[in-house]
Design a protein around this motif. Structure first.
Motif, PDB file in Angstrom:
ATOM      1  N   GLY A  97     -37.751  12.475 -72.349  1.00 61.30           N
ATOM      2  CA  GLY A  97     -36.145  12.337 -71.858  1.00 61.30           C
ATOM      3  C   GLY A  97     -35.544  13.425 -72.419  1.00 61.30           C
ATOM      4  N   TYR A  98     -35.345  13.844 -73.778  1.00 64.68           N
ATOM      5  CA  TYR A  98     -34.847  14.748 -74.375  1.00 64.68           C
ATOM      6  C   TYR A  98     -35.188  16.015 -73.882  1.00 64.68           C
ATOM      7  CZ  TYR A  98     -32.863  17.719 -78.312  1.00 64.68           C
ATOM      8  OH  TYR A  98     -32.418  18.408 -78.959  1.00 64.68           O
ATOM      9  N   ALA A  99     -36.359  16.314 -73.799  1.00 63.22           N
ATOM     10  CA  ALA A  99     -36.766  17.751 -73.190  1.00 63.22           C
ATOM     11  C   ALA A  99     -36.641  17.818 -71.714  1.00 63.22           C
ATOM     12  CB  ALA A  99     -38.310  17.807 -73.181  1.00 63.22           C
ATOM     13  N   VAL A 100     -36.482  16.940 -70.870  1.00 58.49           N
ATOM     14  CA  VAL A 100     -35.778  17.023 -69.847  1.00 58.49           C
ATOM     15  C   VAL A 100     -34.289  17.378 -69.661  1.00 58.49           C
ATOM     16  CG1 VAL A 100     -35.452  15.805 -67.420  1.00 58.49           C
ATOM     17  CG2 VAL A 100     -37.510  15.677 -68.492  1.00 58.49           C
ATOM     18  N   ALA A 101     -33.456  16.392 -70.598  1.00 58.68           N
ATOM     19  CA  ALA A 101     -32.008  16.645 -70.337  1.00 58.68           C
ATOM     20  C   ALA A 101     -31.628  18.039 -70.988  1.00 58.68           C
ATOM     21  CB  ALA A 101     -31.443  15.530 -71.299  1.00 58.68           C
ATOM     22  N   VAL A 102     -32.105  18.556 -72.144  1.00 59.04           N
ATOM     23  CA  VAL A 102     -32.153  19.695 -72.706  1.00 59.04           C
ATOM     24  C   VAL A 102     -32.517  21.121 -71.774  1.00 59.04           C
ATOM     25  CG1 VAL A 102     -32.335  21.111 -74.737  1.00 59.04           C
ATOM     26  CG2 VAL A 102     -31.741  18.746 -75.045  1.00 59.04           C
ATOM     27  N   GLY A 103     -33.736  20.705 -71.297  1.00 58.10           N
ATOM     28  CA  GLY A 103     -34.314  21.864 -70.473  1.00 58.10           C
ATOM     29  C   GLY A 103     -33.426  21.696 -68.978  1.00 58.10           C
ATOM     30  N   LEU A 104     -32.977  21.107 -68.629  1.00 56.78           N
ATOM     31  CA  LEU A 104     -32.268  21.029 -67.449  1.00 56.78           C
ATOM     32  C   LEU A 104     -30.759  21.788 -67.670  1.00 56.78           C
ATOM     33  CD1 LEU A 104     -32.845  17.634 -65.258  1.00 56.78           C
ATOM     34  CD2 LEU A 104     -33.468  20.281 -64.596  1.00 56.78           C
ATOM     35  N   SER A 105     -30.226  21.203 -68.713  1.00 58.50           N
ATOM     36  CA  SER A 105     -29.072  21.894 -69.220  1.00 58.50           C
ATOM     37  C   SER A 105     -29.125  23.528 -69.464  1.00 58.50           C
ATOM     38  CB  SER A 105     -28.417  21.004 -70.511  1.00 58.50           C
ATOM     39  OG  SER A 105     -27.242  21.681 -70.749  1.00 58.50           O
ATOM     40  N   MET A 106     -30.403  23.755 -70.185  1.00 58.69           N
ATOM     41  CA  MET A 106     -30.374  25.174 -70.581  1.00 58.69           C
ATOM     42  C   MET A 106     -30.577  26.008 -69.296  1.00 58.69           C
ATOM     43  SD  MET A 106     -32.803  24.820 -73.943  1.00 58.69           S
ATOM     44  CE  MET A 106     -32.853  26.614 -73.981  1.00 58.69           C
ATOM     45  N   ALA A 107     -31.328  25.239 -68.332  1.00 63.87           N
ATOM     46  CA  ALA A 107     -31.568  26.052 -67.014  1.00 63.87           C
ATOM     47  C   ALA A 107     -30.379  26.382 -66.404  1.00 63.87           C
ATOM     48  CB  ALA A 107     -32.697  25.474 -66.461  1.00 63.87           C
TER      49      ALA A 107
ATOM     50  N   VAL B 159     -17.378  22.603 -65.987  1.00 67.38           N
ATOM     51  CA  VAL B 159     -18.880  22.596 -65.308  1.00 67.38           C
ATOM     52  C   VAL B 159     -20.003  22.069 -66.165  1.00 67.38           C
ATOM     53  CG1 VAL B 159     -20.404  24.286 -64.340  1.00 67.38           C
ATOM     54  CG2 VAL B 159     -17.806  24.257 -63.813  1.00 67.38           C
ATOM     55  N   GLN B 160     -19.749  22.627 -67.306  1.00 68.02           N
ATOM     56  CA  GLN B 160     -20.806  22.332 -68.490  1.00 68.02           C
ATOM     57  C   GLN B 160     -20.836  20.694 -68.612  1.00 68.02           C
ATOM     58  OE1 GLN B 160     -20.132  24.133 -72.239  1.00 68.02           O
ATOM     59  NE2 GLN B 160     -22.485  24.664 -72.230  1.00 68.02           N
ATOM     60  N   ASP B 161     -19.811  20.057 -68.750  1.00 68.94           N
ATOM     61  CA  ASP B 161     -19.617  18.676 -68.832  1.00 68.94           C
ATOM     62  C   ASP B 161     -20.169  18.009 -67.530  1.00 68.94           C
ATOM     63  OD1 ASP B 161     -18.214  19.194 -71.110  1.00 68.94           O
ATOM     64  OD2 ASP B 161     -16.272  18.751 -70.106  1.00 68.94           O
ATOM     65  N   ALA B 162     -20.182  18.358 -66.494  1.00 72.57           N
ATOM     66  CA  ALA B 162     -20.734  17.768 -65.244  1.00 72.57           C
ATOM     67  C   ALA B 162     -22.306  18.221 -65.234  1.00 72.57           C
ATOM     68  CB  ALA B 162     -19.951  18.527 -64.083  1.00 72.57           C
ATOM     69  N   VAL B 163     -22.681  19.338 -65.634  1.00 75.51           N
ATOM     70  CA  VAL B 163     -24.044  19.862 -65.629  1.00 75.51           C
ATOM     71  C   VAL B 163     -24.925  18.821 -66.654  1.00 75.51           C
ATOM     72  CG1 VAL B 163     -25.648  21.322 -66.367  1.00 75.51           C
ATOM     73  CG2 VAL B 163     -24.023  22.024 -64.902  1.00 75.51           C
ATOM     74  N   TRP B 164     -24.203  18.536 -67.924  1.00 78.55           N
ATOM     75  CA  TRP B 164     -24.812  17.595 -68.933  1.00 78.55           C
ATOM     76  C   TRP B 164     -24.922  16.243 -68.503  1.00 78.55           C
ATOM     77  CZ3 TRP B 164     -27.740  18.222 -72.749  1.00 78.55           C
ATOM     78  CH2 TRP B 164     -27.912  17.115 -73.472  1.00 78.55           C
ATOM     79  N   LEU B 165     -24.036  15.517 -67.613  1.00 80.09           N
ATOM     80  CA  LEU B 165     -23.936  14.308 -66.844  1.00 80.09           C
ATOM     81  C   LEU B 165     -25.295  14.073 -66.137  1.00 80.09           C
ATOM     82  CD1 LEU B 165     -23.018  11.353 -66.439  1.00 80.09           C
ATOM     83  CD2 LEU B 165     -21.626  12.737 -64.724  1.00 80.09           C
TER      84      LEU B 165
ATOM     85  N   GLY C 299     -32.849  12.961 -67.714  1.00 82.82           N
ATOM     86  CA  GLY C 299     -33.549  12.611 -68.891  1.00 82.82           C
ATOM     87  C   GLY C 299     -33.645  10.996 -69.087  1.00 82.82           C
ATOM     88  N   GLY C 300     -32.816  10.486 -68.838  1.00 82.83           N
ATOM     89  CA  GLY C 300     -32.967   8.964 -68.678  1.00 82.83           C
ATOM     90  C   GLY C 300     -33.950   8.460 -67.880  1.00 82.83           C
ATOM     91  N   TYR C 301     -34.008   9.129 -66.623  1.00 82.20           N
ATOM     92  CA  TYR C 301     -35.067   8.385 -65.624  1.00 82.20           C
ATOM     93  C   TYR C 301     -36.267   8.895 -66.098  1.00 82.20           C
ATOM     94  CZ  TYR C 301     -36.948   7.848 -61.049  1.00 82.20           C
ATOM     95  OH  TYR C 301     -37.700   7.647 -59.940  1.00 82.20           O
ATOM     96  N   ALA C 302     -36.435  10.150 -66.757  1.00 83.00           N
ATOM     97  CA  ALA C 302     -37.981  10.598 -67.165  1.00 83.00           C
ATOM     98  C   ALA C 302     -38.207   9.531 -68.062  1.00 83.00           C
ATOM     99  CB  ALA C 302     -38.031  11.854 -67.479  1.00 83.00           C
ATOM    100  N   ALA C 303     -37.521   9.203 -69.148  1.00 81.97           N
ATOM    101  CA  ALA C 303     -37.859   8.441 -70.163  1.00 81.97           C
ATOM    102  C   ALA C 303     -38.193   6.863 -69.724  1.00 81.97           C
ATOM    103  CB  ALA C 303     -36.814   8.098 -71.288  1.00 81.97           C
TER     104      ALA C 303
END
Length: 125
Positions: A14-24, A50-56, A62-66
């Motif tokens: 979940g952490y990797a997916v959330a941070v990875g998508l945000s970074m991408a 925009v960054q706030d929305a991307v983070w959401l 990430g929650g779904y993946a976890a």
């Protein structure tokens, strides 16, 4: 033992997916439109929203993946753990916190809780 292993794997994924998508998304937006992101070496206010929305969106994924990994065993333990990990790292990174400002830091913390919860609810439905 197995539950603990699945919980650890779920938190990591979940952490990797959330941070990875945000970074991408951050790198993609920065490359496509650097003027939208920063002006005079300062992050623009529009981009912060925009960054706030991307983070959401990223925390929802990430929650779904976890939730995929942890399943029905202890889903809320996984959700709370992922929320705590993401918010903890968000607040510990002092340089980014200064760049964003307290308002966006709080908004991203709320987005983390909402996104991870939404991801778990979507998966567990």
């Amino acid at each position: 033992m197995i539950t603990g292993s699945f919980l650890a794997l779920a938190l990591f994924l979940g952490y990797a997916v959330a941070v990875g998508l945000s970074m991408a998304a951050t790198f993609g937006i920065s490359k496509a439109s650097p003027g939208f992101v920063a002006e005079d070496y300062r992050i623009r206010r529009r981009y912060k929203f925009v960054q706030d929305a991307v983070w959401l969106v990223a925390t929802t994924a990430g929650g779904y993946a976890a939730a995929l990994v942890i399943g029905q065993t202890h889903p809320w333990l996984g959700a709370i753990g992922l929320i705590a990990a993401l918010i903890g790292v968000l607040w510990v990174n002092a340089w980014e916190m200064r760049q964003r400002g307290i308002e966006h830091q709080i908004a991203m913390s709320l987005a983390t809780a909402l996104g991870v919860t939404a991801g778990f609810l979507i998966r567990l439905r």
